[in-house]
Scaffold this motif. Sequence first.
Motif, PDB file in Angstrom:
ATOM      1  N   LEU A  84       0.823  -1.205   0.000  1.00 43.15           N
ATOM      2  CA  LEU A  84       0.000   0.000   0.000  1.00 43.15           C
ATOM      3  C   LEU A  84       0.858   1.257   0.000  1.00 43.15           C
ATOM      4  CD1 LEU A  84      -2.793  -1.143   2.470  1.00 43.15           C
ATOM      5  CD2 LEU A  84      -2.797  -1.234  -0.033  1.00 43.15           C
ATOM      6  N   VAL A  85       1.659   1.471   1.032  1.00 40.81           N
ATOM      7  CA  VAL A  85       2.594   2.595   1.079  1.00 40.81           C
ATOM      8  C   VAL A  85       3.825   2.172   1.862  1.00 40.81           C
ATOM      9  CG1 VAL A  85       0.890   4.463   0.888  1.00 40.81           C
ATOM     10  CG2 VAL A  85       1.525   3.619   3.126  1.00 40.81           C
ATOM     11  N   ASP A  86       4.923   2.852   1.597  1.00 41.38           N
ATOM     12  CA  ASP A  86       6.136   2.604   2.368  1.00 41.38           C
ATOM     13  C   ASP A  86       6.890   3.915   2.498  1.00 41.38           C
ATOM     14  OD1 ASP A  86       6.905   2.808  -0.283  1.00 41.38           O
ATOM     15  OD2 ASP A  86       8.283   1.142  -0.229  1.00 41.38           O
ATOM     16  N   GLY A  87       7.698   3.986   3.520  1.00 40.05           N
ATOM     17  CA  GLY A  87       8.446   5.206   3.751  1.00 40.05           C
ATOM     18  C   GLY A  87       9.671   4.923   4.598  1.00 40.05           C
ATOM     19  N   MET A  88      10.297   5.982   5.077  1.00 35.40           N
ATOM     20  CA  MET A  88      11.524   5.835   5.840  1.00 35.40           C
ATOM     21  C   MET A  88      11.302   5.214   7.218  1.00 35.40           C
ATOM     22  SD  MET A  88      13.530   9.295   4.738  1.00 35.40           S
ATOM     23  CE  MET A  88      14.838   8.919   5.869  1.00 35.40           C
ATOM     24  N   THR A  89      10.102   5.355   7.787  1.00 42.34           N
ATOM     25  CA  THR A  89       9.858   4.848   9.148  1.00 42.34           C
ATOM     26  C   THR A  89       9.052   3.569   9.200  1.00 42.34           C
ATOM     27  OG1 THR A  89       7.913   6.264   9.367  1.00 42.34           O
ATOM     28  CG2 THR A  89      10.020   7.142  10.162  1.00 42.34           C
ATOM     29  N   GLY A  90       8.447   3.153   8.086  1.00 37.60           N
ATOM     30  CA  GLY A  90       7.652   1.936   8.097  1.00 37.60           C
ATOM     31  C   GLY A  90       6.969   1.699   6.776  1.00 37.60           C
ATOM     32  N   GLY A  91       6.143   0.661   6.756  1.00 36.46           N
ATOM     33  CA  GLY A  91       5.405   0.308   5.559  1.00 36.46           C
ATOM     34  C   GLY A  91       4.043  -0.250   5.920  1.00 36.46           C
ATOM     35  N   MET A  92       3.137  -0.271   4.930  1.00 37.05           N
ATOM     36  CA  MET A  92       1.792  -0.791   5.154  1.00 37.05           C
ATOM     37  C   MET A  92       1.407  -1.688   3.987  1.00 37.05           C
ATOM     38  SD  MET A  92      -1.734   1.240   6.117  1.00 37.05           S
ATOM     39  CE  MET A  92      -1.685   2.329   4.706  1.00 37.05           C
ATOM     40  N   ILE A  93       0.868  -2.858   4.331  1.00 35.07           N
ATOM     41  CA  ILE A  93       0.391  -3.796   3.322  1.00 35.07           C
ATOM     42  C   ILE A  93      -1.022  -4.238   3.663  1.00 35.07           C
ATOM     43  CG2 ILE A  93       2.694  -4.674   2.740  1.00 35.07           C
ATOM     44  CD1 ILE A  93       1.985  -7.192   4.402  1.00 35.07           C
ATOM     45  N   HIS A  94      -1.704  -4.756   2.669  1.00 40.71           N
ATOM     46  CA  HIS A  94      -2.992  -5.426   2.838  1.00 40.71           C
ATOM     47  C   HIS A  94      -2.716  -6.909   2.658  1.00 40.71           C
ATOM     48  CE1 HIS A  94      -6.762  -7.225   1.370  1.00 40.71           C
ATOM     49  NE2 HIS A  94      -7.369  -6.287   2.076  1.00 40.71           N
ATOM     50  N   SER A  95      -3.142  -7.731   3.609  1.00 39.64           N
ATOM     51  CA  SER A  95      -2.897  -9.175   3.561  1.00 39.64           C
ATOM     52  C   SER A  95      -4.207  -9.937   3.429  1.00 39.64           C
ATOM     53  CB  SER A  95      -2.180  -9.656   4.819  1.00 39.64           C
ATOM     54  OG  SER A  95      -0.885  -9.143   4.887  1.00 39.64           O
ATOM     55  N   THR A  96      -4.178 -11.014   2.658  1.00 39.25           N
ATOM     56  CA  THR A  96      -5.330 -11.886   2.487  1.00 39.25           C
ATOM     57  C   THR A  96      -4.893 -13.326   2.713  1.00 39.25           C
ATOM     58  OG1 THR A  96      -6.274 -10.386   0.832  1.00 39.25           O
ATOM     59  CG2 THR A  96      -7.158 -12.638   0.903  1.00 39.25           C
ATOM     60  N   VAL A  97      -5.665 -14.033   3.556  1.00 35.37           N
ATOM     61  CA  VAL A  97      -5.441 -15.452   3.816  1.00 35.37           C
ATOM     62  C   VAL A  97      -6.725 -16.181   3.429  1.00 35.37           C
ATOM     63  CG1 VAL A  97      -4.791 -17.182   5.530  1.00 35.37           C
ATOM     64  CG2 VAL A  97      -3.940 -14.832   5.760  1.00 35.37           C
ATOM     65  N   PRO A  98      -6.692 -17.056   2.415  1.00 37.12           N
ATOM     66  CA  PRO A  98      -7.900 -17.758   1.977  1.00 37.12           C
ATOM     67  C   PRO A  98      -8.439 -18.708   3.051  1.00 37.12           C
ATOM     68  CG  PRO A  98      -6.124 -17.985   0.360  1.00 37.12           C
ATOM     69  CD  PRO A  98      -5.531 -17.389   1.593  1.00 37.12           C
ATOM     70  N   PRO A  99      -9.735 -19.033   2.986  1.00 32.44           N
ATOM     71  CA  PRO A  99     -10.312 -19.977   3.942  1.00 32.44           C
ATOM     72  C   PRO A  99      -9.528 -21.289   3.968  1.00 32.44           C
ATOM     73  CG  PRO A  99     -12.044 -18.955   2.647  1.00 32.44           C
ATOM     74  CD  PRO A  99     -10.733 -18.537   2.037  1.00 32.44           C
ATOM     75  N   GLY A 100      -9.256 -21.777   5.157  1.00 35.91           N
ATOM     76  CA  GLY A 100      -8.552 -23.043   5.335  1.00 35.91           C
ATOM     77  C   GLY A 100      -7.045 -22.960   5.289  1.00 35.91           C
ATOM     78  N   GLN A 101      -6.493 -21.801   4.907  1.00 29.87           N
ATOM     79  CA  GLN A 101      -5.039 -21.684   4.814  1.00 29.87           C
ATOM     80  C   GLN A 101      -4.412 -21.477   6.188  1.00 29.87           C
ATOM     81  OE1 GLN A 101      -3.119 -19.728   1.462  1.00 29.87           O
ATOM     82  NE2 GLN A 101      -1.993 -18.470   2.934  1.00 29.87           N
ATOM     83  N   VAL A 102      -3.338 -22.238   6.439  1.00 30.24           N
ATOM     84  CA  VAL A 102      -2.534 -22.096   7.651  1.00 30.24           C
ATOM     85  C   VAL A 102      -1.150 -21.646   7.197  1.00 30.24           C
ATOM     86  CG1 VAL A 102      -1.572 -23.275   9.665  1.00 30.24           C
ATOM     87  CG2 VAL A 102      -3.820 -23.973   8.770  1.00 30.24           C
ATOM     88  N   ASN A 103      -0.744 -20.475   7.634  1.00 27.61           N
ATOM     89  CA  ASN A 103       0.549 -19.935   7.221  1.00 27.61           C
ATOM     90  C   ASN A 103       1.687 -20.485   8.065  1.00 27.61           C
ATOM     91  OD1 ASN A 103      -0.627 -18.508   5.166  1.00 27.61           O
ATOM     92  ND2 ASN A 103      -0.680 -16.585   6.272  1.00 27.61           N
TER      93      ASN A 103
END
Length: 134
Positions: A23-42
């Motif tokens: 989504l955005v990133d910069g010098m102090t941090g970053g932001m993402i959108h995460s999706t985990v499908p039904p039944g998925q174990v990371n």
Amino acid sequence: MQTRPFPPAPHGRSPAGAEVRLLVDGMTGGMIHSTVPPGQVNRATVHATVSEFWFVLSGEGQIWRRDDGGEETTVLTTGVSIDIPVGTAFQYRCNGAAPLEFICISMPPWPGSHEATIIAGPWEPNAPEGWPPA
């Protein structure tokens, strides 16, 4: 200043296995959108230098976290916020009928796939292989 539209497709996968959209990133941090499908174990991981804040947008899941103070499993549902301090072991999964979607903010910025060490967690992972994030 940054202004970006929501990406129409994932940029890839996290080392744990979630689909990610940068989504955005910069010098102090970053932001993402995460999706985990039904039944998925990371895969269970621990970060060497990055802390994270999560905000659950939709879906249902669980996250296991362990640090020097103990361990716990937290239910992830819409509106729940959690933190993952640097050095915390964690593993998450989607156990609802719809995908688990959340915003993740990392501090400092994500340095690359070498940041995450895959470890043993409480659940057997079934996520697709990760992509080496930049």
